[in-house]
Design a protein around this motif. Structure first.
Motif, PDB file in Angstrom:
ATOM      1  N   VAL A 188       0.828  -1.208   0.000  1.00  0.00           N
ATOM      2  CA  VAL A 188       0.000   0.000   0.000  1.00  0.00           C
ATOM      3  C   VAL A 188       0.862   1.257   0.000  1.00  0.00           C
ATOM      4  CG1 VAL A 188      -1.682   1.326   1.335  1.00  0.00           C
ATOM      5  CG2 VAL A 188      -1.944  -1.137   1.107  1.00  0.00           C
ATOM      6  N   LEU A 189       1.927   1.243   0.805  1.00  0.00           N
ATOM      7  CA  LEU A 189       2.799   2.411   0.901  1.00  0.00           C
ATOM      8  C   LEU A 189       3.532   2.690  -0.408  1.00  0.00           C
ATOM      9  CD1 LEU A 189       4.361   1.875   4.452  1.00  0.00           C
ATOM     10  CD2 LEU A 189       2.552   3.466   3.803  1.00  0.00           C
ATOM     11  N   GLY A 190       3.665   1.681  -1.236  1.00  0.00           N
ATOM     12  CA  GLY A 190       4.313   1.858  -2.526  1.00  0.00           C
ATOM     13  C   GLY A 190       3.551   2.789  -3.455  1.00  0.00           C
ATOM     14  N   LYS A 191       2.310   3.104  -3.100  1.00  0.00           N
ATOM     15  CA  LYS A 191       1.487   4.012  -3.912  1.00  0.00           C
ATOM     16  C   LYS A 191       1.722   5.479  -3.547  1.00  0.00           C
ATOM     17  CE  LYS A 191      -0.543   0.385  -5.675  1.00  0.00           C
ATOM     18  NZ  LYS A 191      -0.290  -0.036  -7.077  1.00  0.00           N
ATOM     19  N   LEU A 192       2.502   5.715  -2.500  1.00  0.00           N
ATOM     20  CA  LEU A 192       2.758   7.096  -2.067  1.00  0.00           C
ATOM     21  C   LEU A 192       3.923   7.674  -2.869  1.00  0.00           C
ATOM     22  CD1 LEU A 192       2.404   6.617   1.792  1.00  0.00           C
ATOM     23  CD2 LEU A 192       0.789   7.732   0.257  1.00  0.00           C
ATOM     24  N   PRO A 193       3.692   8.729  -3.621  1.00  0.00           N
ATOM     25  CA  PRO A 193       4.710   9.249  -4.538  1.00  0.00           C
ATOM     26  C   PRO A 193       5.871   9.994  -3.883  1.00  0.00           C
ATOM     27  CG  PRO A 193       2.780  10.658  -4.588  1.00  0.00           C
ATOM     28  CD  PRO A 193       2.420   9.464  -3.742  1.00  0.00           C
ATOM     29  N   LYS A 194       5.710  10.415  -2.605  1.00  0.00           N
ATOM     30  CA  LYS A 194       6.758  11.216  -1.977  1.00  0.00           C
ATOM     31  C   LYS A 194       7.286  10.625  -0.671  1.00  0.00           C
ATOM     32  CE  LYS A 194       5.632  15.665  -4.023  1.00  0.00           C
ATOM     33  NZ  LYS A 194       5.423  17.114  -3.770  1.00  0.00           N
ATOM     34  N   LEU A 195       6.950   9.374  -0.385  1.00  0.00           N
ATOM     35  CA  LEU A 195       7.399   8.762   0.861  1.00  0.00           C
ATOM     36  C   LEU A 195       8.904   8.545   0.839  1.00  0.00           C
ATOM     37  CD1 LEU A 195       6.366   7.643   3.577  1.00  0.00           C
ATOM     38  CD2 LEU A 195       6.383   5.384   2.515  1.00  0.00           C
ATOM     39  N   ARG A 196       9.624   9.216   1.751  1.00  0.00           N
ATOM     40  CA  ARG A 196      11.087   9.145   1.792  1.00  0.00           C
ATOM     41  C   ARG A 196      11.609   8.433   3.030  1.00  0.00           C
ATOM     42  NH1 ARG A 196      13.666  13.168   2.786  1.00  0.00           N
ATOM     43  NH2 ARG A 196      12.054  14.486   3.705  1.00  0.00           N
ATOM     44  N   ILE A 197      10.813   8.428   4.126  1.00  0.00           N
ATOM     45  CA  ILE A 197      11.292   7.883   5.395  1.00  0.00           C
ATOM     46  C   ILE A 197      10.249   6.922   5.972  1.00  0.00           C
ATOM     47  CG2 ILE A 197      12.174   8.441   7.694  1.00  0.00           C
ATOM     48  CD1 ILE A 197      12.722  11.282   6.668  1.00  0.00           C
ATOM     49  N   LEU A 198      10.696   5.714   6.303  1.00  0.00           N
ATOM     50  CA  LEU A 198       9.798   4.682   6.831  1.00  0.00           C
ATOM     51  C   LEU A 198      10.355   4.118   8.129  1.00  0.00           C
ATOM     52  CD1 LEU A 198       7.421   2.694   6.625  1.00  0.00           C
ATOM     53  CD2 LEU A 198       8.847   1.282   5.116  1.00  0.00           C
ATOM     54  N   HIS A 199       9.507   4.063   9.163  1.00  0.00           N
ATOM     55  CA  HIS A 199       9.876   3.513  10.467  1.00  0.00           C
ATOM     56  C   HIS A 199       9.108   2.211  10.691  1.00  0.00           C
ATOM     57  CE1 HIS A 199      11.806   7.299  11.988  1.00  0.00           C
ATOM     58  NE2 HIS A 199      11.025   7.815  11.064  1.00  0.00           N
ATOM     59  N   LEU A 200       9.862   1.110  10.848  1.00  0.00           N
ATOM     60  CA  LEU A 200       9.287  -0.200  11.168  1.00  0.00           C
ATOM     61  C   LEU A 200      10.046  -0.772  12.360  1.00  0.00           C
ATOM     62  CD1 LEU A 200       8.982  -1.679   7.550  1.00  0.00           C
ATOM     63  CD2 LEU A 200       7.104  -0.837   8.975  1.00  0.00           C
ATOM     64  N   GLU A 201      10.101  -0.038  13.426  1.00  0.00           N
ATOM     65  CA  GLU A 201      10.899  -0.399  14.591  1.00  0.00           C
ATOM     66  C   GLU A 201      10.088  -1.234  15.592  1.00  0.00           C
ATOM     67  OE1 GLU A 201      12.917   3.219  16.047  1.00  0.00           O
ATOM     68  OE2 GLU A 201      12.286   4.124  14.160  1.00  0.00           O
TER      69      GLU A 201
END
Length: 215
Positions: free
Chosen positions: A138-151
């Motif tokens: 789903v997040l792959g559809k976001l055109p400007k996502l630069r930072i992802l936290h999966l902690e």
């Protein structure tokens, strides 16, 4: 004389423009830096709210319906709010840049999150029951996502669809269960930083060229 007057007027005009720019920057900065932590207070002037932190609060469905009023919101935290699902009104926040959904009880992200076209950073920490494969898809559809936290999500293997996040630059995988660095990470051309602290890593080989890895 006319030439001197023209030059003087031009310099005066340039000076006034610079002053207006500085004042505008100061006004915008003061607005954006104010952090609202009470929903009732924020709803008094919703158009002036840029940062809303409702972490560790119980918010009912009726209150969530009011979220659509925050047209200028750039930061929203719903951390540790025991959400079973993400309120649909969040997807109307088209100016949102940072979203913290850590520590909740939902398993899936709605496909409607793609409506947040300006979202640059999202926190999905402390969610051991979340479906990471579905989230990344789903997040792959976001055109400007630069930072992802999966902690602290009890992840030991990353799905290959991580590479669908084509604009990802920074990835935080602290406090998980990785024993080796996922090979799929090296295929993301824009990735420059990975945080892997507090994982049971057994490092072998060289670090991927161009990527800073924090162990």
């Amino acid at each position: 004389m006319k030439k001197k007057l023209l030059i003087f007027n031009l310099l005066t005009f340039i000076f006034c423009i610079q002053v207006l720019k500085i004042n505008a920057q100061n006004i915008d900065s003061s607005k954006i830096e104010k952090n609202y932590t009470n929903l009732e207070d924020a709803l008094k002037n919703p158009e002036k709210v840029y940062r809303l932190d409702l972490s560790n609060q119980f918010i009912n469905k009726t209150q969530y319906e009011s979220f659509s009023k925050f047209k200028n919101l750039v930061f929203l935290s719903l951390k540790n709010d025991h959400l079973k699902e993400i309120p649909n009104t969040i997807y109307s926040l088209t100016n949102l840049r940072i979203l913290d959904l850590s520590g909740n009880d939902f398993r899936f992200l709605s496909k409607d999150i793609k409506k947040l076209k300006k979202l640059e950073e999202i926190y999905l920490n402390d969610e051991p029951y979340a479906d990471v494969n579905q989230e990344l898809s789903v997040l792959g559809k976001l055109p400007k996502l630069r930072i992802l936290h999966l902690e602290n999500d009890k992840i030991g293997v990353l799905p290959k669809n991580l590479n669908s996040l084509k604009h990802l630059e920074k990835l935080y995988l602290n406090d998980n269960e990785f024993k080796e660095l996922p090979n799929s990470l090296t295929k993301n051309k824009n990735l420059i930083y990975i945080d892997m602290k507090n994982n049971p890593l057994q490092w072998k080989g060289e670090r991927p060229f161009g990527i800073t890895i924090n162990f």
